[in-house]
Design a protein around this motif. Structure first.
Motif, PDB file in Angstrom:
ATOM      1  N   LEU A 180       9.395 104.562  -9.216  1.00 41.31           N
ATOM      2  CA  LEU A 180       9.557 105.273 -10.483  1.00 41.31           C
ATOM      3  C   LEU A 180       8.433 104.931 -11.450  1.00 41.31           C
ATOM      4  O   LEU A 180       7.977 105.794 -12.222  1.00 41.31           O
ATOM      5  N   ALA A 181       7.974 103.673 -11.443  1.00 40.76           N
ATOM      6  CA  ALA A 181       6.854 103.290 -12.299  1.00 40.76           C
ATOM      7  C   ALA A 181       5.560 103.952 -11.831  1.00 40.76           C
ATOM      8  O   ALA A 181       4.744 104.419 -12.641  1.00 40.76           O
ATOM      9  N   ARG A 182       5.389 104.025 -10.526  1.00 39.07           N
ATOM     10  CA  ARG A 182       4.163 104.594  -9.963  1.00 39.07           C
ATOM     11  C   ARG A 182       4.088 106.108 -10.133  1.00 39.07           C
ATOM     12  O   ARG A 182       3.042 106.658 -10.521  1.00 39.07           O
ATOM     13  N   ASP A 183       5.201 106.792  -9.873  1.00 40.38           N
ATOM     14  CA  ASP A 183       5.169 108.251  -9.810  1.00 40.38           C
ATOM     15  C   ASP A 183       5.694 108.947 -11.061  1.00 40.38           C
ATOM     16  O   ASP A 183       5.393 110.122 -11.293  1.00 40.38           O
ATOM     17  N   TRP A 184       6.525 108.256 -11.857  1.00 39.70           N
ATOM     18  CA  TRP A 184       7.099 108.876 -13.061  1.00 39.70           C
ATOM     19  C   TRP A 184       6.817 108.065 -14.326  1.00 39.70           C
ATOM     20  O   TRP A 184       7.407 108.324 -15.360  1.00 39.70           O
ATOM     21  N   ASP A 185       5.931 107.099 -14.248  1.00 37.41           N
ATOM     22  CA  ASP A 185       5.543 106.285 -15.400  1.00 37.41           C
ATOM     23  C   ASP A 185       6.758 105.645 -16.079  1.00 37.41           C
ATOM     24  O   ASP A 185       6.835 105.547 -17.302  1.00 37.41           O
ATOM     25  N   CYS A 186       7.724 105.205 -15.263  1.00 35.94           N
ATOM     26  CA  CYS A 186       8.926 104.561 -15.794  1.00 35.94           C
ATOM     27  C   CYS A 186       8.616 103.111 -16.150  1.00 35.94           C
ATOM     28  O   CYS A 186       8.050 102.363 -15.339  1.00 35.94           O
TER      29      CYS A 186
END
Length: 426
Positions: A180-186
């Motif tokens: 989620l951090a990598r692909d959705w900037d979470c």
């Protein structure tokens, strides 16, 4: 100075622990942030224990942040050991997918998913296709077994038995945060207090894999004033699906919370201003009952809509009367004073009139209405003074009901203080 959602969450009682208070407070006050909460699809409905993370997500959205509701289509296949004394029952992929769809529908009552304001994702999309050997080499190498065993969720299970499949759960949840951090900037994961070990693992893995700082936040374990898990009743969990917990029973659950829990529940489960929350929570008997009505109405309105909330509030007023007939308690809630003659919201069942014309045994009616499971249970309820018919205590177990007992074409049954059924004969 722009108001910060961190301050709102703190003031209303949502924050138990974070990975870095000061930096997270600054982050949430300086930019729009994507955060996520995971919901494992273990049932076809969420229950009231899920309302804390749901309401936190709503507050985040109201401040312009983007919440992600992550359906655990993949992690549910494994089973989270957190807070459990034994291994969860394994569910099929088809059943998990159906449960996930039901959860999405319930979340849409609280969150707006228009134009990407919130997202619903399913971790099965990236967990199911994983190559196990590659996962061990690329992800598993970052985890220390010794450190994992210090997590409370694992330590609690070591004596009773922790399966290898459950032992992998922390890695999978940590991997979710990384994806989620990598692909959705979470940048923020939120979850229950028992998820702390899993959340910290995800923060650490994401830092190692992306060289980026992300944050974790946990909500306090929700216990009632007696130290018992909140949201449990004698008949089981209180569900958000009205097919599993009727709207009337849902309302009554909140109407009957302990006086000591009123202020906290108003802060967590409604959007009433905190000045009003503190005012209502500090009311004394008998006016505290008005605060409970407001709590029950507001929570029911969010879960089932204003029309349903008015309906069950009307039914409760009709059954028990107004708790504040003089109007001493002032509130910004849109709860309405209604006439007792309006339509009842008490759970209703229908029987053929012929049953009543033949003479219907009161014990059998309590069983067939679902208020008691056996004749013996119904007998005990009556003998112990906990059974009522049309608001009057039932004094004997041999009563035969006839059409003469009808009031407004129905019979109102009551078991104890909280459980009611309206029986209509046609």
């Amino acid at each position: 100075m722009t108001e910060n959602v961190y301050h709102i969450l703190k003031e209303r009682g949502f924050i138990y622990q974070t990975t870095d208070d000061e930096k997270l407070e600054h982050l949430l006050g300086s930019k729009k942030v994507t955060s996520y909460v995971g919901f494992d699809a273990t049932a076809d409905s969420l229950h009231v224990g899920s309302l804390v993370p749901i309401m936190a997500m709503v507050h985040m959205q109201n401040f312009g942040h983007r919440p992600i509701a992550l359906i655990g289509g993949g992690t549910t296949l494994v089973g989270d050991p957190s807070g459990k004394t034994e291994m969860r029952k394994m569910l099929s992929r088809d059943r998990i997918n159906k449960f996930g769809e039901s959860i999405k529908r319930q979340l849409s009552r609280y969150l707006s998913f228009d134009k990407g304001k919130a997202l619903v994702l399913n971790n099965a999309d990236w967990l199911v296709p994983l190559n196990y050997i590659e996962f061990l080499r690329d992800i598993g190498k970052h985890f220390s077994v010794n450190r994992m065993l210090t997590a409370e969720s694992y330590r609690m299970r070591l004596e009773s038995g922790l399966s290898f499949i459950e032992f992998n759960y922390m890695l999978l949840q940590a991997y979710d945060f990384y994806i989620l951090a990598r692909d959705w900037d979470c940048e923020l994961q939120m979850g229950g207090q028992d998820q702390w070990g899993n959340i910290v693992a995800g923060v650490d893995l994401t830092r190692r894999m992306t060289n980026k700082q992300v944050f974790g936040m946990t909500f306090p374990l929700l216990l009632n004033a007696n130290g018992e898990k909140f949201g449990k009743t004698a008949s089981g969990a209180v569900w958000l699906d009205k097919k599993k917990t009727s709207t009337y029973d849902f309302y009554q659950f909140w109407r009957n919370v302990d006086d000591r829990d009123v202020a906290r529940c108003l802060g967590l489960f409604t959007f009433l201003p905190m000045e009003e929350v503190n005012y209502l929570g500090n009311l004394k008997e008998p006016l505290i009952n008005r605060a409970k009505e407001i709590l029950a109405y507001e929570v029911t309105k969010l879960a089932h809509g204003r029309e349903e909330a008015i309906k069950v509030y009307t039914a409760a007023v009709r059954q028990f009367g107004l708790s504040d007939p003089d109007g001493k308690v002032k509130t910004s809630s849109d709860i309405v004073e209604v006439e007792a003659g309006e339509e009842s919201g008490i759970p209703t069942i229908e029987f053929p009139m012929s049953r009543l014309e033949e003479g219907l045994w009161i014990v059998k009616l309590f069983v067939e209405s679902g208020l008691c499971s056996t004749n013996s249970e119904a007998r005990r309820l009556i003998q112990q003074g906990g059974a009522y018919l049309n608001k009057r205590k039932i004094t004997g177990v041999d009563i035969e009901l006839t059409p003469d007992d009808l009031q407004d074409g129905a019979l109102i049954l009551q078991a104890g203080k909280k459980r009611h059924k309206r029986v209509v004969f046609i």
